[in-house]
Design an enzyme around this catalytic site. Structure first.
Site, mmCIF file in Angstrom:
data_model
loop_
_atom_site.group_PDB
_atom_site.id
_atom_site.type_symbol
_atom_site.label_atom_id
_atom_site.label_comp_id
_atom_site.label_asym_id
_atom_site.label_seq_id
_atom_site.Cartn_x
_atom_site.Cartn_y
_atom_site.Cartn_z
ATOM 1 N N HIS A 59 0.827 -1.213 0.000
ATOM 2 C CA HIS A 59 0.000 0.000 0.000
ATOM 3 C C HIS A 59 0.860 1.263 0.000
ATOM 4 C CE1 HIS A 59 -3.260 -2.738 1.154
ATOM 5 N NE2 HIS A 59 -4.080 -1.776 0.746
ATOM 6 N N LYS A 63 -1.040 4.999 4.702
ATOM 7 C CA LYS A 63 -2.078 4.129 5.267
ATOM 8 C C LYS A 63 -1.906 4.000 6.785
ATOM 9 C CE LYS A 63 -4.238 -0.382 4.669
ATOM 10 N NZ LYS A 63 -5.548 0.200 4.982
HETATM 11 N N1 LIG Z 1 -13.043 -0.615 1.945
HETATM 12 C C1 LIG Z 1 -12.303 -0.140 0.940
HETATM 13 O O1 LIG Z 1 -12.523 -0.470 -0.239
HETATM 14 C C2 LIG Z 1 -11.233 0.852 1.262
HETATM 15 C C3 LIG Z 1 -11.005 1.183 2.556
HETATM 16 N N2 LIG Z 1 -10.106 2.150 2.861
HETATM 17 C C4 LIG Z 1 -10.051 2.512 4.280
HETATM 18 O O2 LIG Z 1 -10.716 3.767 4.435
HETATM 19 C C5 LIG Z 1 -10.151 4.473 5.537
HETATM 20 C C6 LIG Z 1 -9.770 5.876 5.081
HETATM 21 O O3 LIG Z 1 -8.732 5.796 4.120
HETATM 22 P P1 LIG Z 1 -8.221 7.099 3.351
HETATM 23 O O4 LIG Z 1 -9.342 7.767 2.639
HETATM 24 O O5 LIG Z 1 -7.012 6.684 2.613
HETATM 25 O O6 LIG Z 1 -7.787 8.010 4.617
HETATM 26 P P2 LIG Z 1 -7.604 9.600 4.676
HETATM 27 O O7 LIG Z 1 -6.747 9.861 5.875
HETATM 28 O O8 LIG Z 1 -7.180 10.137 3.352
HETATM 29 O O9 LIG Z 1 -9.072 10.140 4.946
HETATM 30 C C7 LIG Z 1 -9.743 9.988 6.141
HETATM 31 C C8 LIG Z 1 -10.622 11.216 6.303
HETATM 32 O O10 LIG Z 1 -11.497 10.997 7.392
HETATM 33 C C9 LIG Z 1 -11.562 12.190 8.141
HETATM 34 N N3 LIG Z 1 -11.995 11.871 9.496
HETATM 35 C C10 LIG Z 1 -11.270 11.404 10.543
HETATM 36 N N4 LIG Z 1 -12.077 11.240 11.608
HETATM 37 C C11 LIG Z 1 -13.332 11.595 11.218
HETATM 38 C C12 LIG Z 1 -14.591 11.628 11.859
HETATM 39 N N5 LIG Z 1 -14.730 11.283 13.141
HETATM 40 N N6 LIG Z 1 -15.681 12.035 11.148
HETATM 41 C C13 LIG Z 1 -15.566 12.421 9.860
HETATM 42 N N7 LIG Z 1 -14.393 12.416 9.205
HETATM 43 C C14 LIG Z 1 -13.281 11.996 9.873
HETATM 44 C C15 LIG Z 1 -10.144 12.739 8.057
HETATM 45 O O11 LIG Z 1 -10.171 14.119 8.390
HETATM 46 P P3 LIG Z 1 -8.824 14.797 8.992
HETATM 47 O O12 LIG Z 1 -7.800 14.639 7.943
HETATM 48 O O13 LIG Z 1 -9.282 16.185 9.258
HETATM 49 O O14 LIG Z 1 -8.506 13.994 10.233
HETATM 50 C C16 LIG Z 1 -9.844 12.487 6.587
HETATM 51 O O15 LIG Z 1 -10.343 13.517 5.758
HETATM 52 C C17 LIG Z 1 -9.000 3.600 6.038
HETATM 53 O O16 LIG Z 1 -9.458 2.807 7.111
HETATM 54 C C18 LIG Z 1 -8.672 2.729 4.843
HETATM 55 O O17 LIG Z 1 -8.069 1.515 5.191
HETATM 56 C C19 LIG Z 1 -9.376 2.769 1.914
HETATM 57 C C20 LIG Z 1 -9.518 2.441 0.602
HETATM 58 C C21 LIG Z 1 -10.474 1.458 0.154
HETATM 59 O O1 LIG Z 2 -6.011 2.296 3.043
HETATM 60 C C1 LIG Z 2 -6.145 1.926 1.848
HETATM 61 O O2 LIG Z 2 -5.689 2.562 0.904
HETATM 62 C C2 LIG Z 2 -6.910 0.700 1.597
HETATM 63 N N1 LIG Z 2 -7.504 0.122 2.596
HETATM 64 C C3 LIG Z 2 -8.292 -1.054 2.542
HETATM 65 C C4 LIG Z 2 -7.649 -2.149 3.359
HETATM 66 O O3 LIG Z 2 -7.108 -1.859 4.440
HETATM 67 O O4 LIG Z 2 -7.706 -3.302 2.944
HETATM 68 C C5 LIG Z 2 -8.656 -1.448 1.134
HETATM 69 C C6 LIG Z 2 -7.573 -1.217 0.127
HETATM 70 O O5 LIG Z 2 -6.583 -2.148 0.355
HETATM 71 C C7 LIG Z 2 -7.051 0.202 0.213
#
Ligand SMILES: NC(=O)C1=CN([C@@H]2O[C@H](COP(=O)(O)OP(=O)(O)OC[C@H]3O[C@@H](n4cnc5c(N)ncnc54)[C@H](OP(=O)(O)O)[C@@H]3O)[C@@H](O)[C@H]2O)C=CC1
Ligand SMILES: O=C(O)C1=N[C@H](C(=O)O)C[C@H](O)C1
Length: 247
Positions: free
Chosen positions: A131, A135
């Protein structure tokens, strides 16, 4: 029109969800919020999509369930205690549905499905997940789930322990042991989300690899979840598999 809210709207995934919800003909964005914003902004949404942080998601779910709003959750880091609490919350609000999927990529779901099918035929199985370096969690939610389903498939097939004669190692050299499956987590600048499951037996190996080259790859799965969550038979659905008829 399905009214949708987004938690984590300025994040890497949330921003992509906002674009996808705005672009789809059958969904309408009510509001997107981030850490520190008032959740009240999404009141009026039928479904909220959460891509926030493993430490934030349970508070968000407590609020959503209490307010009768369905949730589509991509945030990772769910363990049994969190799921048990969520089941208790849902029991008090039987009208609410929650879908939690560690990976919304359709090809990623297929990769896990094929890994489960292959698992009983091999002596060894290990997972390498790769990744981007921003992350928060390791190993990834996807690797965690893949290890769980490989382990379950091996148990059901009566597989014996994987061969491994290691008696001395620098801590971490064999990766993390997740449900008896070794998982190796790489964090590499330039990558997005990738996973390879490596199976081996006498004279043969099988590698199943999935690559997300852009975060758009997750959006068909997220929109499928948004469209279907309210009608799901169970209050809590784990993984996208049932929505793809893959069980
Ligand atoms: N299921 C899937 O297909 C996928 C899952 N993921 C997962 O998604 C999650 C987020 O990943 P990613 O987008 O890369 O992370 P980022 O850090 O880019 O984004 C997370 C966002 O959430 C905000 N945030 C944090 N706490 C809160 C809250 N209590 N309420 C509302 N917003 C909040 C953060 O704000 P701030 O920066 O101000 O703290 C930030 O903007 C991870 O757990 C990742 O593993 C990722 C990709 C695919
Ligand atoms: O944080 C990410 O980027 C991703 N998170 C998910 C995970 O923890 O499996 C899904 C994907 O791998 C991207």
């Amino acid at each position: 029109m399905i009214k949708v809210g987004v938690f984590g709207a300025d994040g890497r995934m949330g921003a992509e969800v906002v674009k996808a919800v705005n672009a789809a003909e059958d969904t309408e964005l009510v509001a997107g919020i981030d850490a520190g914003d008032e959740r009240e902004a999404v009141r009026g949404a039928e479904v909220v999509v959460d891509f926030t942080h493993p430490d934030a998601v349970m508070d968000n779910l407590r609020w959503l369930v209490a307010n009768g709003i369905h949730a589509v959750v991509g945030t990772t880091g769910f363990d049994e205690p969190k799921l048990a609490e969520l089941r208790e919350l849902l029991a008090k609000h039987p009208e609410v549905r929650v879908l939690i999927a560690p990976n919304f990529g359709i090809a990623a779901v297929l990769m896990m499905h094929f890994a489960a099918k292959a698992a009983p035929y091999f002596d060894s199985a290990e997972i390498v997940e790769l990744h981007h370096p921003n992350k928060a969690d390791a190993p990834s939610g996807t690797a965690h789930r893949t290890a769980g389903i490989i382990s379950q498939a091996r148990r059901q097939a009566g597989s014996t322990a994987m061969p491994d004669a290691t008696t001395s190692e620098i801590e971490g050299a064999r990766g993390a042991d997740v449900d008896g499956v070794h998982v190796h987590a790489l964090r590499i600048a330039g990558l997005i989300a990738h996973q390879e499951v490596i199976f081996g037996t006498h004279g043969e190996t099988l590698k199943i690899r999935h690559d997300s080259m852009s975060r758009e790859s997750f959006m068909p799965g997220v929109l499928l979840g948004v469209r279907r969550v309210a009608g799901l038979p169970d209050q809590l659905t784990l993984g996208l598999e049932p929505l793809l008829d893959l069980e």
